[in-house]
Motif scaffolding. Structure first.
Motif, mmCIF file in Angstrom:
data_model
loop_
_atom_site.group_PDB
_atom_site.id
_atom_site.type_symbol
_atom_site.label_atom_id
_atom_site.label_comp_id
_atom_site.label_asym_id
_atom_site.label_seq_id
_atom_site.Cartn_x
_atom_site.Cartn_y
_atom_site.Cartn_z
ATOM 1 N N LEU A 111 -140.691 -77.325 69.412
ATOM 2 C CA LEU A 111 -140.222 -76.007 69.827
ATOM 3 C C LEU A 111 -141.120 -74.898 69.290
ATOM 4 C CD1 LEU A 111 -136.455 -76.775 69.463
ATOM 5 C CD2 LEU A 111 -137.481 -75.827 71.504
ATOM 6 N N GLY A 112 -141.748 -75.148 68.145
ATOM 7 C CA GLY A 112 -142.725 -74.201 67.633
ATOM 8 C C GLY A 112 -143.930 -74.098 68.553
ATOM 9 N N ARG A 113 -144.364 -75.217 69.107
ATOM 10 C CA ARG A 113 -145.510 -75.218 70.014
ATOM 11 C C ARG A 113 -145.152 -74.658 71.385
ATOM 12 N NH1 ARG A 113 -147.631 -81.300 69.317
ATOM 13 N NH2 ARG A 113 -149.397 -80.598 70.580
ATOM 14 N N ASP A 114 -143.931 -74.873 71.826
ATOM 15 C CA ASP A 114 -143.522 -74.386 73.147
ATOM 16 C C ASP A 114 -143.153 -72.909 73.155
ATOM 17 O OD1 ASP A 114 -143.849 -76.750 74.614
ATOM 18 O OD2 ASP A 114 -141.878 -77.504 74.029
ATOM 19 N N LEU A 115 -142.432 -72.468 72.116
ATOM 20 C CA LEU A 115 -141.860 -71.121 72.116
ATOM 21 C C LEU A 115 -142.161 -70.325 70.847
ATOM 22 C CD1 LEU A 115 -138.394 -72.155 73.566
ATOM 23 C CD2 LEU A 115 -139.889 -70.490 74.658
ATOM 24 N N HIS A 116 -142.985 -70.905 69.949
ATOM 25 C CA HIS A 116 -143.199 -70.274 68.648
ATOM 26 C C HIS A 116 -141.853 -70.067 67.961
ATOM 27 C CE1 HIS A 116 -144.898 -67.396 65.666
ATOM 28 N NE2 HIS A 116 -146.024 -68.039 65.926
ATOM 29 N N LYS A 117 -140.930 -70.985 68.194
ATOM 30 C CA LYS A 117 -139.560 -70.853 67.704
ATOM 31 C C LYS A 117 -139.538 -71.107 66.198
ATOM 32 C CE LYS A 117 -135.009 -72.124 69.609
ATOM 33 N NZ LYS A 117 -134.794 -71.032 70.555
ATOM 34 N N PRO A 118 -138.961 -70.195 65.420
ATOM 35 C CA PRO A 118 -138.888 -70.401 63.964
ATOM 36 C C PRO A 118 -138.024 -71.614 63.624
ATOM 37 C CG PRO A 118 -138.386 -68.129 64.555
ATOM 38 C CD PRO A 118 -138.408 -68.903 65.827
ATOM 39 N N ARG A 119 -138.308 -72.211 62.490
ATOM 40 C CA ARG A 119 -137.558 -73.393 62.056
ATOM 41 C C ARG A 119 -136.060 -73.112 61.993
ATOM 42 N NH1 ARG A 119 -138.812 -78.025 59.291
ATOM 43 N NH2 ARG A 119 -137.014 -79.017 58.313
ATOM 44 N N THR A 137 -141.143 -76.210 78.866
ATOM 45 C CA THR A 137 -141.272 -76.557 77.449
ATOM 46 C C THR A 137 -141.804 -77.992 77.365
ATOM 47 O OG1 THR A 137 -138.889 -77.026 77.536
ATOM 48 C CG2 THR A 137 -139.569 -74.959 76.521
ATOM 49 N N VAL A 138 -143.105 -78.099 77.539
ATOM 50 C CA VAL A 138 -143.767 -79.395 77.710
ATOM 51 C C VAL A 138 -143.575 -80.302 76.509
ATOM 52 C CG1 VAL A 138 -145.992 -80.531 78.096
ATOM 53 C CG2 VAL A 138 -145.502 -78.351 79.219
ATOM 54 N N HIS A 139 -143.795 -79.778 75.325
ATOM 55 C CA HIS A 139 -143.777 -80.627 74.130
ATOM 56 C C HIS A 139 -142.355 -81.103 73.808
ATOM 57 C CE1 HIS A 139 -147.473 -78.170 73.781
ATOM 58 N NE2 HIS A 139 -147.987 -79.307 73.365
ATOM 59 N N THR A 140 -141.367 -80.253 74.044
ATOM 60 C CA THR A 140 -139.984 -80.663 73.814
ATOM 61 C C THR A 140 -139.559 -81.722 74.817
ATOM 62 O OG1 THR A 140 -139.504 -78.442 72.987
ATOM 63 C CG2 THR A 140 -137.622 -79.828 73.549
#
Length: 349
Positions: free
Chosen positions: A80-88, A175-178
């Motif tokens: 999710l960090g790679r797809d959306l820069h989503k914080p932990r 969201t490819v990586h997820t």
């Protein structure tokens, strides 16, 4: 068909079989109609054989979902960090814990849900035993969305498992990586005959829906939802649609401004605003407008610092299409009172 490295795929278009290749190590988001037919057939056979009917089977699958989330928390955070820069923090709280709590709730209540429920008798049934027995529908098709790519795939899956259904899951192609992570993990944790991941583009979903499922669950925008509903109607398949819409927020002159702005700012800027709970706009009483705007500016500074681009807590647009759409909306909507900086290379607004 799981794993990061795939050499080729067989598909059927216009009656012909063709092969599609991908570069070594490249996540490939494509499951073609011929594969979908086979996956649906396998799930249908498993369901008809009664594989999902036992309480023990359902509990084992629900526990496997919880175990998958616990054992691969770091992998989900990374994807999710790679797809959306989503914080932990956002990933753990709003994606993983939400699904985990749903699964634990189902585990705690499954026995009660499966028991026959007595219903009130009337004159014509006074000598009968009247019960409502819950039975699974069959094979359901779950289509997730990109703004909550784990939650909106796995929360409906938990419900499907608890009800004794088989399921095909289609994560969002954005969201490819997820999506690739779910495709890789689910076969290792869930029953390989009852539960499958379909990697398809949004344009392919109506064609897959027409293969005839027993229920369809879709999360997305109204335009795509209309296409899904139309495709499902052709086979009289019941549909659950969760569609985007407007979410206004009203602030009157009696609101506590400090509390109000924290709630609004959190909801609006969570996942960089890419959330179905984000307020679309604010309506406020004229007496509090100036204070509200100033308080919102201070709250954003408190949340993300003087430069949100450097903050580890602020996300990014999912792709350039959404970046450009949001940028155009920003530039033509009037005066920007705080922020307004954009960086296309990072999909940052």
């Amino acid at each position: 068909m799981s794993g990061k490295i795939r050499a080729c795929y067989v598909c059927q278009r216009n009656g012909r079989l063709t092969c599609r290749r991908t570069r070594l190590g490249e996540p490939c988001l494509r499951t073609y109609p011929l594969e979908c037919v086979d996956l649906l057939k396998r799930a249908r056979i498993a369901f008809q054989a009664g594989r999902t009917l036992k309480e023990g089977f359902r509990l084992a699958q629900l526990e496997a979902v919880v175990r998958m989330l616990e054992e691969h928390e770091c992998d989900f955070v990374d994807a999710l960090g790679r797809d959306l820069h989503k914080p932990r923090f956002e990933t753990v709280v709003f994606e993983l814990i939400t699904v985990k709590n749903e699964a634990l709730h189902a585990i705690s209540n499954l026995k009660k849900w499966m028991e026959p429920q007595s219903v009130e008798k009337n004159l014509s049934t006074s000598l009968d035993e009247c019960l409502v027995i819950s039975e699974p529908l069959g094979v359901v098709f779950i289509m997730g969305t990109w703004c909550s790519p784990v939650q909106m795939c796995l929360v409906p899956l938990v419900g499907a498992i608890a009800a004794g259904n088989c399921a095909l899951i289609s994560p969002s192609e954005y969201t490819v990586h997820t999506a690739e992570l779910l495709n890789r993990l689910i076969p290792f944790y869930l029953d390989n005959e009852c539960f499958h991941v379909v990697l398809a583009g949004i344009s392919d979903l109506p064609e897959i829906v027409e293969l005839k499922f027993d229920h369809v669950f879709f999360t997305g925008n109204r335009e795509d939802g209309s296409k899904i509903a139309l495709a499902a109607a052709r086979t009289l398949t019941p549909v659950t649609l969760i569609l985007g819409g407007k979410n206004p927020c009203y602030v009157d002159q009696h609101c506590d401004i400090a509390t109000t702005v924290q709630r609004i700012a959190w909801a609006r800027f969570h996942n960089a605003g890419q959330s179905i709970m984000a307020p679309s706009y604010i309506l406020c009483h004229t007496d509090v407008k100036a204070r509200l705007v100033q308080a919102l500016k201070c709250c954003l500074m408190q949340f993300y610092g003087p430069d949100p681009r450097e903050s580890r807590s602020f996300g990014r647009m999912v792709n350039l299409e959404f970046f450009n759409r949001t940028r155009e909306l920003l530039w033509r909507s009037g005066k920007v009172v705080v922020g307004g900086q954009v960086m296309e290379a990072e999909k940052y607004i």
